[in-house]
Design a protein around this motif. Structure first.
Motif, short mmCIF file in Angstrom:
data_model
loop_
_atom_site.label_atom_id
_atom_site.label_comp_id
_atom_site.label_asym_id
_atom_site.label_seq_id
_atom_site.Cartn_x
_atom_site.Cartn_y
_atom_site.Cartn_z
N LEU A 21 0.83 -1.21 0.00
CA LEU A 21 0.00 0.00 0.00
C LEU A 21 0.86 1.25 0.00
CD1 LEU A 21 -2.89 -0.93 2.45
CD2 LEU A 21 -3.01 -0.63 -0.02
N SER A 22 1.91 1.27 0.80
CA SER A 22 2.78 2.43 0.85
C SER A 22 3.47 2.67 -0.48
CB SER A 22 3.80 2.25 1.97
OG SER A 22 4.71 3.32 1.98
N GLY A 23 4.00 1.62 -1.07
CA GLY A 23 4.65 1.76 -2.37
C GLY A 23 3.69 2.19 -3.46
N GLY A 24 2.50 1.62 -3.45
CA GLY A 24 1.49 1.99 -4.43
C GLY A 24 1.04 3.44 -4.28
N LEU A 25 0.86 3.88 -3.06
CA LEU A 25 0.47 5.27 -2.84
C LEU A 25 1.60 6.23 -3.21
CD1 LEU A 25 -1.54 5.01 0.48
CD2 LEU A 25 -2.42 5.54 -1.79
N ALA A 26 2.83 5.84 -2.93
CA ALA A 26 3.97 6.68 -3.30
C ALA A 26 4.05 6.82 -4.82
CB ALA A 26 5.27 6.10 -2.74
N HIS A 27 3.84 5.73 -5.53
CA HIS A 27 3.87 5.80 -6.99
C HIS A 27 2.69 6.60 -7.53
CE1 HIS A 27 4.87 4.78 -11.06
NE2 HIS A 27 3.66 4.29 -11.25
N ALA A 28 1.53 6.45 -6.92
CA ALA A 28 0.36 7.21 -7.35
C ALA A 28 0.54 8.71 -7.09
CB ALA A 28 -0.89 6.71 -6.62
N ALA A 29 1.36 9.05 -6.11
CA ALA A 29 1.61 10.45 -5.80
C ALA A 29 2.65 11.07 -6.74
CB ALA A 29 2.08 10.60 -4.36
N GLY A 30 3.21 10.26 -7.63
CA GLY A 30 4.12 10.81 -8.62
C GLY A 30 5.58 10.41 -8.45
N PRO A 34 11.52 3.27 -8.58
CA PRO A 34 12.54 2.92 -7.57
C PRO A 34 12.28 3.58 -6.21
CG PRO A 34 13.59 3.42 -9.66
CD PRO A 34 12.15 3.79 -9.81
N MET A 35 11.83 4.82 -6.22
CA MET A 35 11.54 5.48 -4.95
C MET A 35 10.31 4.89 -4.28
SD MET A 35 13.93 7.56 -4.37
CE MET A 35 13.24 8.47 -3.03
N ALA A 36 9.34 4.47 -5.07
CA ALA A 36 8.15 3.84 -4.51
C ALA A 36 8.50 2.50 -3.88
CB ALA A 36 7.08 3.66 -5.59
N VAL A 37 9.42 1.75 -4.51
CA VAL A 37 9.85 0.48 -3.93
C VAL A 37 10.58 0.71 -2.62
CG1 VAL A 37 11.41 -1.48 -4.28
CG2 VAL A 37 9.91 -0.76 -6.13
N VAL A 38 11.44 1.71 -2.57
CA VAL A 38 12.16 2.02 -1.33
C VAL A 38 11.17 2.43 -0.24
CG1 VAL A 38 13.78 3.66 -0.29
CG2 VAL A 38 14.32 2.61 -2.48
#
Length: 57
Positions: A21-30, A34-38
């Motif tokens: 969920l955290s990675g998905g939300l980070a990617h959805a936020a732009g 790689p940053m979303a995976v971290v």
């Protein structure tokens, strides 16, 4: 005899869901992938001790 206990399985499941969920939300936020995976790995790492304490192990 099971490989891991039910308690450990639930804690790992909580950590995995939190990380996804955290990675998905980070990617959805732009954020780039790689940053979303971290972000997801960091959230999952923080969720392990929190889940262990929350369930009462």
């Amino acid at each position: 005899m099971p490989l891991i206990s039910h308690h450990a399985a639930v804690v790992f499941l909580i950590a995995a869901v939190t990380g996804f969920l955290s990675g998905g939300l980070a990617h959805a936020a732009g954020q780039p992938w790689p940053m979303a995976v971290v972000a997801g790995l960091g959230a999952a790492g923080c969720a392990l001790p929190a889940g262990h304490r929350l369930i009462g192990g």
